[in-house]
Design an enzyme around this catalytic site. Structure first.
Site, PDB file in Angstrom:
ATOM      1  N   CYS A   7       1.143   5.882   9.030  1.00 23.14           N
ATOM      2  CA  CYS A   7       0.277   7.109   9.098  1.00 23.14           C
ATOM      3  C   CYS A   7      -1.155   6.766  10.007  1.00 23.14           C
ATOM      4  O   CYS A   7      -1.140   5.533  10.190  1.00 23.14           O
ATOM      5  CB  CYS A   7      -0.224   7.680   7.719  1.00 23.14           C
ATOM      6  SG  CYS A   7      -1.106   9.119   7.828  1.00 23.14           S
ATOM      7  N   ASP A 126      -1.694   7.571  -4.039  1.00 22.67           N
ATOM      8  CA  ASP A 126      -2.492   6.867  -3.134  1.00 22.67           C
ATOM      9  C   ASP A 126      -3.653   6.095  -3.833  1.00 22.67           C
ATOM     10  O   ASP A 126      -4.111   6.669  -4.994  1.00 22.67           O
ATOM     11  CB  ASP A 126      -3.183   7.759  -1.999  1.00 22.67           C
ATOM     12  CG  ASP A 126      -3.787   6.912  -0.763  1.00 22.67           C
ATOM     13  OD1 ASP A 126      -3.780   5.477  -0.811  1.00 22.67           O
ATOM     14  OD2 ASP A 126      -4.566   7.394   0.116  1.00 22.67           O
TER      15      ASP A 126
END
Length: 208
Positions: A7, A126
């Site tokens: 990412c 996360d």
């Protein structure tokens, strides 16, 4: 096979290096406060250079629907990643598969989140930090992930080549997501770090 998403892609050379190393998905951050923000036109230019079979993921944080639609009109994305407090109906309103990010604050009930976002393609777990909604390199306790969740899990937060095998062994995610753990600087990826990270994921698969 545990899949890999890299990412925070901002440069074509990083995208091509990630793909060559074996990443199956690349993430593009459309959240202007982020140091990894990429303008839609630049993201489109990067994507046009990608080899086939790479999943293109667009990350948004509590964005205005008009902005999301404008990005989708410009950038050929396959999947949307919602990284804010977006409601399920909102996430489902763009005719794209979506991932719902969950910041792992104390007390998060992942079974409840799965039930609420039942049409999500996966939950992306996360680390939690007050400073930003993501990309902070904050790790959480992987043992907090129940083994019986009804949705696939993508594990993120503080992953590096040094710990990703341990992370995979702890909770057997469908995929892992890395950003800061393979960077030279925010938004600038390290080719060698990406290669080593993906090699470690492959080794974890072989052991499993």
């Amino acid at each position: 096979m545990v899949r890999v998403k890299v990412c925070g892609i901002t440069r074509v050379e990083d995208a091509l290096a990630a793909a060559a190393a074996g990443a199956q998905a690349l993430g593009f951050v459309f959240y202007p406060p982020s140091p990894r923000f990429v303008a839609p036109g630049d993201a489109r230019a990067i994507i046009t250079r990608l080899p086939p079979f790479i999943t293109r993921v667009g990350l948004f944080v509590d964005a205005d629907p008009a902005f999301i639609h404008s990005v989708l009109a410009t950038v050929p994305l396959d999947v949307i990643q919602f990284h804010g407090d977006e409601a399920p109906d909102f996430c489902a309103g763009f005719d794209k598969p979506y991932l719902k990010a969950v910041r792992m604050k104390p007390g998060v009930d992942l079974h409840e989140v799965c039930a609420r976002y039942a049409d999500a393609s996966a939950l992306l777990l996360d680390g939690y930090a007050d400073a930003a909604p993501g990309g902070t390199g904050t790790r959480f306790d992987w043992n907090r992930v129940p083994p019986d969740l009804p949705r696939p899990v993508i594990l993120a937060g503080g992953l590096t080549a040094a710990n990703v095998r341990q992370a995979i062994a702890a909770c057997r995610p469908a995929a892992v997501d890395v950003s800061s753990g393979v960077e030279l600087a925010k938004g600038i990826k390290d080719k060698h770090a990406m290669t080593e990270f993906i090699r470690e994921v492959a080794c974890a698969d072989e052991i499993a």
